[in-house]
Design a protein around this motif. Structure first.
Motif, PDB file in Angstrom:
ATOM      1  N   SER A 248       0.851  -1.187   0.000  1.00  0.00           N
ATOM      2  CA  SER A 248       0.000   0.000   0.000  1.00  0.00           C
ATOM      3  C   SER A 248       0.887   1.236   0.000  1.00  0.00           C
ATOM      4  N   GLU A 249       0.655   2.118  -0.956  1.00  0.00           N
ATOM      5  CA  GLU A 249       1.428   3.362  -1.010  1.00  0.00           C
ATOM      6  C   GLU A 249       0.472   4.497  -1.271  1.00  0.00           C
ATOM      7  N   SER A 251      -2.288   5.288  -0.050  1.00  0.00           N
ATOM      8  CA  SER A 251      -3.651   4.750  -0.118  1.00  0.00           C
ATOM      9  C   SER A 251      -3.997   4.105  -1.452  1.00  0.00           C
ATOM     10  N   ARG A 252      -2.963   3.744  -2.200  1.00  0.00           N
ATOM     11  CA  ARG A 252      -3.216   2.921  -3.385  1.00  0.00           C
ATOM     12  C   ARG A 252      -2.600   1.554  -3.148  1.00  0.00           C
ATOM     13  N   LEU A 253      -3.263   0.536  -3.704  1.00  0.00           N
ATOM     14  CA  LEU A 253      -2.750  -0.822  -3.529  1.00  0.00           C
ATOM     15  C   LEU A 253      -2.003  -1.266  -4.779  1.00  0.00           C
ATOM     16  N   SER A 266      -8.870   0.446  -8.373  1.00  0.00           N
ATOM     17  CA  SER A 266      -9.374   0.856  -7.063  1.00  0.00           C
ATOM     18  C   SER A 266     -10.623   0.081  -6.663  1.00  0.00           C
ATOM     19  N   ASN A 269      -9.912  -2.632  -4.341  1.00  0.00           N
ATOM     20  CA  ASN A 269      -9.215  -2.305  -3.095  1.00  0.00           C
ATOM     21  C   ASN A 269      -9.893  -2.868  -1.859  1.00  0.00           C
ATOM     22  N   GLU A 273      -7.548  -4.995   0.683  1.00  0.00           N
ATOM     23  CA  GLU A 273      -6.911  -4.209   1.743  1.00  0.00           C
ATOM     24  C   GLU A 273      -6.408  -5.087   2.880  1.00  0.00           C
ATOM     25  N   THR A 276      -2.875  -6.470   2.732  1.00  0.00           N
ATOM     26  CA  THR A 276      -1.723  -5.583   2.654  1.00  0.00           C
ATOM     27  C   THR A 276      -0.529  -6.159   3.423  1.00  0.00           C
TER      28      THR A 276
END
Ligand SMILES: Nc1ncnc2c1ncn2[C@@H]1O[C@H](COP(=O)(O)OP(=O)(O)OP(=O)(O)O)[C@@H](O)[C@H]1O
Ligand SMILES: [Mg+2]
Lengths: 370, 303
Positions: A248-249, A251-253, A266, A269, A273, A276
């Motif tokens: 996760s960077e 708030s993007r996966l 997205s 996601n 999540e 992660t």
């Protein structure tokens, strides 16, 4: 009504567990394909339905009748064997008429039914021949003919096309599909050839090592394989598997393979999540890796760089074997590609079609959409 | 390369040595020892016995067909002919039937037991016939007969096994059946093994019960083998010598004599060798016919 139900059916040969207990419903008029690698228990399953193999446990219903203790002749089934099992000393006509004769059908009816079947299969001219005077394809037709004259509730096929050459196999596939439409009966068909399964089956059962992995329509199984085995077994060439990590960077996966990172759309996601920073297996089908220059605009893609090792031109498309970092991948790209050996290429992955599998056996697929 | 060289060689100088080298002739040379062997062991005795059968008792004068004609006028000769056919037909029938039944039973035994029983059931066949005939003689023999002993134990009356014409014939046939059945059994067993299991499964699905599977699958699949085996056994049984010679010596009153033992009786025991030869030669048409059917069957099978 020719529904077939298997309830908690299993088979052991001595200590060897050939088929683990399972439930399976075959609907009326369905073309069900049992698909799996050699030795996975397909034939054993089919033979249990036929009554040629005793059940170790469980119940089998054909129609609404419990058939566990019923001999094959009373089960209202017909079977086509892999080696055809035609009676060598009987003519084609008598091979086909044999079952009817034993069931004491009147002669005129037998003649009429054999003729009907011979017409459907295009073997009218062969009726007086002995099996040894026939080609493989003709024998196969006779074997099918012997099954259809009986007009059984359920047809069982055990790899009937595996002894034919590629061209004839293609032709017979189409004919068997047509036959299924004509006869409107339930067919249970065993094969280890995924092309046969995908082209003929209305429902596919994927087996491996005596365990049923997935039951579904051909497209379901292709699009949503329940685990890594099914994903890898269906599709040719097989799915690429890469060990990867979800990161996760901002708030993007991303799915990070070590060598390259791909942005996860997205909409997936919410499903990923929770994964992660966990190890996963990334599965990408070769047809979902494109030359970045020639991608179709409609899908969400992300790209990575790789070095081309082999270029195989197949006409309608080009198959590339590429290396990226520690990963070997296969891609099927647009034939206009400029890819050349030992050159770097940018490849675009259709991110809507990727699969994420658990690293722990049984390597289940992580759900990424509704 | 070598062959080509020698052919070329052979053509340029057709000496015997270079001919010998060429492939075509080499083949003949290779089978020559066998041809000589067969000529010495089969053709010569055959031709000689034909020649002999045209001579008088002292082998001094050529008498044409006289020996044959005289035989045809003997009541005993016709008795022996009847005996031979009765013996052969009955024995072969029972051997073929029992052999088939045993083969079917054996074939359905589980694998381990099957091997043991297959070995055991071959014993009568691998034992020298003269020896086992002696054994059977002990079983039938009047004073110490094992069978009679058993019959007496069960309260029956003993039978004169070897001195009553009917029972003497039965004894000879039983001994022959005992000796010959394993041959049929082993042939049939091999035949049964060559029938693919899937044929039976297909027949089962087609609706055949056990007896129908035998009738429509097993029997037709074996029929050629049965034919050949029966013909083969007919030859051997028809020409049988040991059993009758040891059990009854043809008695009582010639009622168990076969061509083989009768030929011996006339030729050796009574010292009329030419007429003995003539008796033996009467077997020839029957054996020839059987051999013809065998060869025809085999040739057909190869098509
Ligand atoms: N009669 C038997 N005795 C013991 N083991 C058996 C027997 N029949 C099958 N098996 C075992 O059961 C397993 C499943 O066999 P099966 O014949 O059902 O496989 P399959 O999926 O049909 O394979 P293939 O595609 O090669 O035909 C195999 O491991 C096989 O060795
Ligand atoms: Mg199989």
């Amino acid at each position: 009504m020719s529904k077939v139900s298997l309830e908690n059916v299993c088979k052991n040969f001595g200590n060897v567990e050939a088929v683990s207990c399972f439930y399976l419903d075959v609907e009326d008029k369905e073309f069900l394909v049992l698909l799996g690698p050699s030795g996975c228990g397909k034939s054993t399953t089919l033979r249990m339905i036929a009554g040629l193999e005793e059940l170790t446990e469980g119940n089998i219903y054909i129609g609404d009748k419990l058939v566990n203790d019923m001999p094959p002749r009373d089960r209202d089934i017909a079977m086509v064997f892999q080696d055809y099992a035609l009676y060598p000393h009987m003519t084609v006509y008598h091979n086909m008429a044999f079952g009817l004769k034993l069931r004491k059908f009147p002669r005129t009816e037998i003649e009429q039914r054999v003729k009907e079947a011979a017409d459907i299969l295009g073997i009218q001219d062969l009726l007086e021949r002995k099996p040894r005077e026939l080609s493989g394809g003709q024998r196969q037709r006779v074997a099918v003919g012997r099954a259809i004259v009986r007009k059984p509730a359920v047809f069982l096929f055990d790899e009937p096309l595996s002894n034919l050459d590629a061209k004839l196999r293609g032709q017979m596939r189409a004919e068997l599909s047509k036959l299924h439409d004509q006869l409107k009966t339930t067919i249970i068909y065993v094969t280890h050839d995924q092309v046969e399964a995908m082209t003929m089956g209305t429902k596919i059962v994927i087996m491996n090592e005596g365990i049923i992995h997935q039951v579904g329509s051909p497209m379901e199984i292709y699009d949503y394989p329940v685990n890594k085995f099914v994903g890898g077994f269906i599709g040719s060439p097989g799915m690429n598997f890469l060990s990867a990590k979800i990161v996760s960077e901002k708030s993007r996966l991303y799915v990070d393979t070590g060598g390259f990172q791909l942005l996860i759309p997205s909409k997936k996601n919410s499903f990923l999540e929770s994964k992660t920073d966990q190890e996963v297996i990334l599965g990408i089908r070769p047809e979902h890796i494109q030359d970045a220059v020639f991608t179709d605009e409609t899908s969400i893609t992300d790209s990575f760089k790789a070095v081309v090792e082999v270029v195989e031109t197949l006409g309608a498309e080009v198959q590339l074997n590429v290396v990226s970092g520690e990963h070997d991948l296969i891609a099927r790209v647009d034939p206009r590609t400029k890819a050349a050996r030992h050159q770097e290429i940018e490849l675009a992955v259709n991110m809507e079609k990727i699969h994420i599998f658990e690293t722990e056996p049984p390597n289940e697929r992580v759900k990424t959409e509704e | 390369m070598v062959t080509i060289a020698s052919t070329v060689n052979g053509r340029s100088s057709p000496g015997i040595l270079s001919r010998l080298k060429s492939r075509r002739y080499a083949a003949y040379w290779m089978v020559l020892p066998l041809v000589i062997l067969i000529a010495g062991l089969v053709v010569y005795p055959f031709v000689y016995s034909v020649y002999l059968s045209f001579e008088n008792k002292a082998e001094t004068k050529f008498v044409g067909l006289k020996n044959y004609k005289r035989l045809l006028n003997y009541k005993t000769f016709w008795l022996v002919t009847g005996n031979s056919f009765r013996f052969t037909l009955t024995a072969v029938f029972f051997k073929a039937t029992l052999g088939l039944i045993l083969a079917l039973i054996l074939n359905n035994l589980p694998f381990g037991g099957q091997r043991i029983w297959r070995g055991v059931s071959l014993i009568p066949w691998v034992m020298p016939l003269a020896l086992s005939s002696m054994g059977w003689w002990w079983i039938f023999e009047p004073t110490h007969s094992a069978i009679n002993w058993i019959i007496v134990q069960f309260g029956g009356t003993p039978k004169p096994w070897l001195s009553d014409p009917f029972w003497a014939r039965v004894s000879c046939i039983v001994t022959n059946i005992w000796f010959g059945t394993p041959f049929f059994m082993i042939m049939y067993l091999a035949g049964l093994k060559s029938i693919p299991e899937s044929l039976y499964e297909a027949a089962q699905i087609d609706g055949a019960r056990a007896l129908q599977r035998f009738r429509y699958v097993t029997f037709p699949m074996l029929s050629k083998l049965i034919g050949i085996t029966v013909m083969f056994s007919t030859i051997v049984t028809f020409a049988n010598f040991d059993i009758v010679r040891i059990l009854t010596r043809g008695g009582p009153r010639y009622t168990t004599h076969l061509f083989g033992t009768y030929a011996f009786n006339i030729g050796i025991e009574s010292g009329h060798l030419p007429r003995g030869s003539a008796v033996a030669l009467f077997m020839f048409p029957v054996l020839g016919l059987a051999a013809f059917f065998i060869l025809r069957n085999i040739a057909r099978g190869e098509e």
